[in-house]
Design a protein around this motif. Structure first.
Motif, PDB file in Angstrom:
ATOM      1  N   GLN A  56      73.557  86.162  -2.206  1.00 22.65           N
ATOM      2  CA  GLN A  56      73.284  85.291  -3.337  1.00 22.65           C
ATOM      3  C   GLN A  56      71.834  84.829  -3.295  1.00 22.65           C
ATOM      4  OE1 GLN A  56      76.149  82.234  -2.653  1.00 22.65           O
ATOM      5  NE2 GLN A  56      77.731  83.250  -3.839  1.00 22.65           N
ATOM      6  N   GLU A  57      71.284  84.498  -4.479  1.00 25.81           N
ATOM      7  CA  GLU A  57      69.893  84.069  -4.563  1.00 25.81           C
ATOM      8  C   GLU A  57      69.744  82.973  -5.615  1.00 25.81           C
ATOM      9  OE1 GLU A  57      65.489  86.106  -4.992  1.00 25.81           O
ATOM     10  OE2 GLU A  57      67.284  87.334  -5.134  1.00 25.81           O
ATOM     11  N   CYS A  58      68.856  82.020  -5.337  1.00 29.51           N
ATOM     12  CA  CYS A  58      68.573  80.940  -6.283  1.00 29.51           C
ATOM     13  C   CYS A  58      67.603  81.460  -7.347  1.00 29.51           C
ATOM     14  CB  CYS A  58      67.963  79.743  -5.557  1.00 29.51           C
ATOM     15  SG  CYS A  58      67.509  78.390  -6.657  1.00 29.51           S
ATOM     16  N   PRO A  59      67.925  81.275  -8.628  1.00 25.75           N
ATOM     17  CA  PRO A  59      67.041  81.774  -9.683  1.00 25.75           C
ATOM     18  C   PRO A  59      65.754  80.965  -9.833  1.00 25.75           C
ATOM     19  CG  PRO A  59      68.880  80.583 -10.642  1.00 25.75           C
ATOM     20  CD  PRO A  59      69.134  80.663  -9.162  1.00 25.75           C
ATOM     21  N   HIS A  60      65.710  79.761  -9.277  1.00 28.69           N
ATOM     22  CA  HIS A  60      64.544  78.896  -9.462  1.00 28.69           C
ATOM     23  C   HIS A  60      63.551  78.967  -8.307  1.00 28.69           C
ATOM     24  CE1 HIS A  60      66.368  77.222 -13.008  1.00 28.69           C
ATOM     25  NE2 HIS A  60      67.488  76.999 -12.312  1.00 28.69           N
ATOM     26  N   CYS A  61      64.036  78.845  -7.065  1.00 27.46           N
ATOM     27  CA  CYS A  61      63.107  78.775  -5.930  1.00 27.46           C
ATOM     28  C   CYS A  61      63.108  80.031  -5.070  1.00 27.46           C
ATOM     29  CB  CYS A  61      63.407  77.560  -5.064  1.00 27.46           C
ATOM     30  SG  CYS A  61      64.935  77.679  -4.115  1.00 27.46           S
ATOM     31  N   GLY A  62      64.095  80.928  -5.243  1.00 26.19           N
ATOM     32  CA  GLY A  62      64.126  82.161  -4.468  1.00 26.19           C
ATOM     33  C   GLY A  62      64.886  82.080  -3.161  1.00 26.19           C
ATOM     34  N   PHE A  63      65.552  80.945  -2.870  1.00 22.22           N
ATOM     35  CA  PHE A  63      66.367  80.826  -1.656  1.00 22.22           C
ATOM     36  C   PHE A  63      67.404  81.945  -1.639  1.00 22.22           C
ATOM     37  CE2 PHE A  63      70.394  79.367   0.173  1.00 22.22           C
ATOM     38  CZ  PHE A  63      70.001  79.144   1.481  1.00 22.22           C
ATOM     39  N   GLN A  64      67.562  82.595  -0.483  1.00 24.10           N
ATOM     40  CA  GLN A  64      68.510  83.702  -0.359  1.00 24.10           C
ATOM     41  C   GLN A  64      69.557  83.368   0.689  1.00 24.10           C
ATOM     42  OE1 GLN A  64      65.822  86.890   0.591  1.00 24.10           O
ATOM     43  NE2 GLN A  64      65.475  87.360  -1.566  1.00 24.10           N
ATOM     44  N   ALA A  65      70.814  83.528   0.326  1.00 22.59           N
ATOM     45  CA  ALA A  65      71.930  83.277   1.238  1.00 22.59           C
ATOM     46  C   ALA A  65      72.516  84.606   1.686  1.00 22.59           C
ATOM     47  CB  ALA A  65      73.001  82.439   0.549  1.00 22.59           C
ATOM     48  N   THR A  66      72.875  84.678   2.960  1.00 22.03           N
ATOM     49  CA  THR A  66      73.442  85.908   3.507  1.00 22.03           C
ATOM     50  C   THR A  66      74.958  85.816   3.685  1.00 22.03           C
ATOM     51  OG1 THR A  66      72.949  85.132   5.736  1.00 22.03           O
ATOM     52  CG2 THR A  66      71.302  86.528   4.677  1.00 22.03           C
ATOM     53  N   SER A  67      75.565  84.757   3.185  1.00 26.68           N
ATOM     54  CA  SER A  67      77.024  84.641   3.243  1.00 26.68           C
ATOM     55  C   SER A  67      77.514  83.986   1.951  1.00 26.68           C
ATOM     56  CB  SER A  67      77.464  83.815   4.455  1.00 26.68           C
ATOM     57  OG  SER A  67      77.216  82.451   4.231  1.00 26.68           O
ATOM     58  N   ASP A  68      78.798  84.094   1.717  1.00 28.81           N
ATOM     59  CA  ASP A  68      79.404  83.499   0.528  1.00 28.81           C
ATOM     60  C   ASP A  68      79.688  82.011   0.714  1.00 28.81           C
ATOM     61  OD1 ASP A  68      79.419  85.816  -1.019  1.00 28.81           O
ATOM     62  OD2 ASP A  68      81.280  86.515  -0.087  1.00 28.81           O
ATOM     63  N   ALA A  69      79.279  81.454   1.834  1.00 25.50           N
ATOM     64  CA  ALA A  69      79.559  80.051   2.118  1.00 25.50           C
ATOM     65  C   ALA A  69      78.761  79.115   1.218  1.00 25.50           C
ATOM     66  CB  ALA A  69      79.260  79.739   3.578  1.00 25.50           C
ATOM     67  N   TYR A  70      77.658  79.585   0.675  1.00 22.03           N
ATOM     68  CA  TYR A  70      76.818  78.762  -0.201  1.00 22.03           C
ATOM     69  C   TYR A  70      77.188  79.003  -1.663  1.00 22.03           C
ATOM     70  CZ  TYR A  70      73.651  78.019   3.751  1.00 22.03           C
ATOM     71  OH  TYR A  70      73.115  77.674   4.953  1.00 22.03           O
ATOM     72  N   ASP A  71      77.361  77.925  -2.403  1.00 20.20           N
ATOM     73  CA  ASP A  71      77.547  78.014  -3.849  1.00 20.20           C
ATOM     74  C   ASP A  71      76.321  77.485  -4.577  1.00 20.20           C
ATOM     75  OD1 ASP A  71      80.084  79.148  -3.786  1.00 20.20           O
ATOM     76  OD2 ASP A  71      81.056  77.191  -3.625  1.00 20.20           O
ATOM     77  N   TYR A  72      75.630  76.528  -3.925  1.00 19.19           N
ATOM     78  CA  TYR A  72      74.470  75.894  -4.531  1.00 19.19           C
ATOM     79  C   TYR A  72      73.272  75.955  -3.584  1.00 19.19           C
ATOM     80  CZ  TYR A  72      77.855  74.105  -7.852  1.00 19.19           C
ATOM     81  OH  TYR A  72      78.832  74.020  -8.798  1.00 19.19           O
ATOM     82  N   CYS A  73      72.095  75.953  -4.150  1.00 16.48           N
ATOM     83  CA  CYS A  73      70.854  76.011  -3.383  1.00 16.48           C
ATOM     84  C   CYS A  73      70.635  74.690  -2.643  1.00 16.48           C
ATOM     85  CB  CYS A  73      69.680  76.277  -4.327  1.00 16.48           C
ATOM     86  SG  CYS A  73      68.084  76.299  -3.498  1.00 16.48           S
TER      87      CYS A  73
END
Length: 85
Positions: A56-73
């Motif tokens: 997953q990736e944040c459309p605003h700041c570019g934060f990238q998550a490598t697991s499905d545990a994150y829903d929000y940046c």
């Protein structure tokens, strides 16, 4: 009671010490102790893992998550978007 992580660490340490002692006895030199720390570097490329997969990736700041545990940046609170990687 000893936890599984502690038990694994103790067994790994004992196996490492036994292997070091066996190599020292076999080669009859203390130079074994100079080369043993570099053994993991010899097998570094054999894992076949190219690194973490970005899920997953944040459309605003570019934060990238490598697991499905994150829903929000965690930086700006935006909802993460799924990637096709």
């Amino acid at each position: 009671m000893v936890g599984s992580r502690t038990l694994t660490a103790v067994v790994g340490l004992l196996v490492s010490l036994l292997l070091t002692a066996a190599l020292w006895w076999y080669f009859d030199t203390l130079l074994v102790f100079l080369f043993l720390p570099f053994v993991p570097f010899l097998f570094r490329g054999l894992g076949g893992d190219d690194g973490p997969t970005i899920v997953q990736e944040c459309p605003h700041c570019g934060f990238q998550a490598t697991s499905d545990a994150y829903d929000y940046c965690p930086r700006d609170g935006s909802r993460l978007e799924s990637t096709d990687r």
